[in-house]
Design an enzyme around this catalytic site. Structure first.
Site, short mmCIF file in Angstrom:
data_model
loop_
_atom_site.label_atom_id
_atom_site.label_comp_id
_atom_site.label_asym_id
_atom_site.label_seq_id
_atom_site.Cartn_x
_atom_site.Cartn_y
_atom_site.Cartn_z
N ASP A 180 0.84 -1.20 0.00
CA ASP A 180 0.00 0.00 0.00
C ASP A 180 0.88 1.25 0.00
OD1 ASP A 180 -2.52 1.27 0.04
OD2 ASP A 180 -2.41 1.56 2.20
N GLU A 257 -13.37 7.75 -9.48
CA GLU A 257 -12.92 7.08 -10.70
C GLU A 257 -12.72 5.60 -10.39
OE1 GLU A 257 -9.15 8.77 -11.97
OE2 GLU A 257 -8.63 9.25 -9.90
#
Length: 267
Positions: A180, A257
């Site tokens: 991450d 998005e």
């Protein structure tokens, strides 16, 4: 207006005005270069760490949003991101050993602890991200950042590269590695070279600490950035060991998005 232009106007569309010089910055770009106006109404946290600028802004829709160096990272409504980067519920974490690279918002750690793993090691370089999120992103991290050591987890506030190299040298391995740290760079321009090199390094080191049956999870980028995603997939063919991968598209609420996620494993 029609009178002024002698009825030459065929269509009128009214758009909200851009608010300039406001006390709170409401405009943030998407990964593919569009400008989005958020319903930000408060700056909750704004500090510079030795590594980056850290902002936490409050959105009426999404709750608090973590923004690092101007990039929207995660909001309190972005559980779909966390679920996706953990394998979308398709993996069994019970009794497994997990390595999280980055993840200073605590979201992945919070969700992974619930799945009863044997041990989670999280390596986050920026203590100030942890501190800010512990106080202002409680809906995301719960109480896991209150202590850096728990019954089934430990948080190391360190650079992950030396840690990965050390684990590789020691032969320590994990069932799951969750990266991450950063999204795939949006281009192959020279100014992005260092980021691509970093991604390749993390990939290679992660494969060295991944068990033969293990899985590596990471984010890609916006699905519209097809060239960047293709470049990333090319990198997967250049690792020290052959790998296979699958991908999944997920709608992350505060990103506004669609976002690509990858699962990678050794052949």
């Amino acid at each position: 207006m029609k009178d002024l232009l002698h009825n030459n106007i065929k269509r009128i569309k009214r758009l909200p005005a851009i608010v300039r010089g406001g006390a709170v910055d409401r405009y943030w770009p998407t990964a593919d270069g569009r400008l989005v106006e958020y319903d930000i109404d408060e700056v909750v946290y704004d500090e510079d760490s030795p590594y980056q600028n850290i902002k936490i802004l409050h959105s009426q829709q999404f709750g608090n949003i973590l923004i690092l160096n101007g990039d929207v990272n995660l909001s309190e409504s972005d559980l779909p991101y966390t679920k996706a980067i953990m394998g979308s519920g398709k993996e069994g974490y019970t009794g497994k050993e997990v390595l999280i690279l980055g993840g200073g918002d605590g979201g992945i750690l919070h969700e992974a602890v619930k799945l009863k793993p044997k041990m989670i090691t999280m390596v986050e370089i920026d203590q100030m991200v942890i501190d800010g999120c512990r106080k202002h992103m409680r809906k995301t991290c719960g109480d896991v950042l209150d202590n850096l050591n728990g019954d089934c987890y430990q948080v190391l506030v360190e650079d992950c590269v030396p840690v990965l190299k050390k684990y590789a040298e020691e032969g320590r391995t994990f069932d799951y590695v969750i990266n991450d740290l950063t999204a795939v760079p949006i281009s192959t321009a020279p100014e992005e070279d260092s980021t691509w090199e970093f991604l390749r390094l993390i990939l290679d080191l992660s494969m060295k600490v991944l068990r033969p049956s293990g899985k590596y999870f990471t984010q890609g980028n916006c699905v519209n950035l097809t060239e960047a995603l293709d470049n990333y997939e090319e990198q997967l063919g250049r690792l020290y060991c052959p790998v296979e991968f699958s991908k999944e598209v997920v709608c992350v609420p505060s990103y506004m998005e669609l976002w690509m996620f990858y699962t990678i494993w050794k052949k």
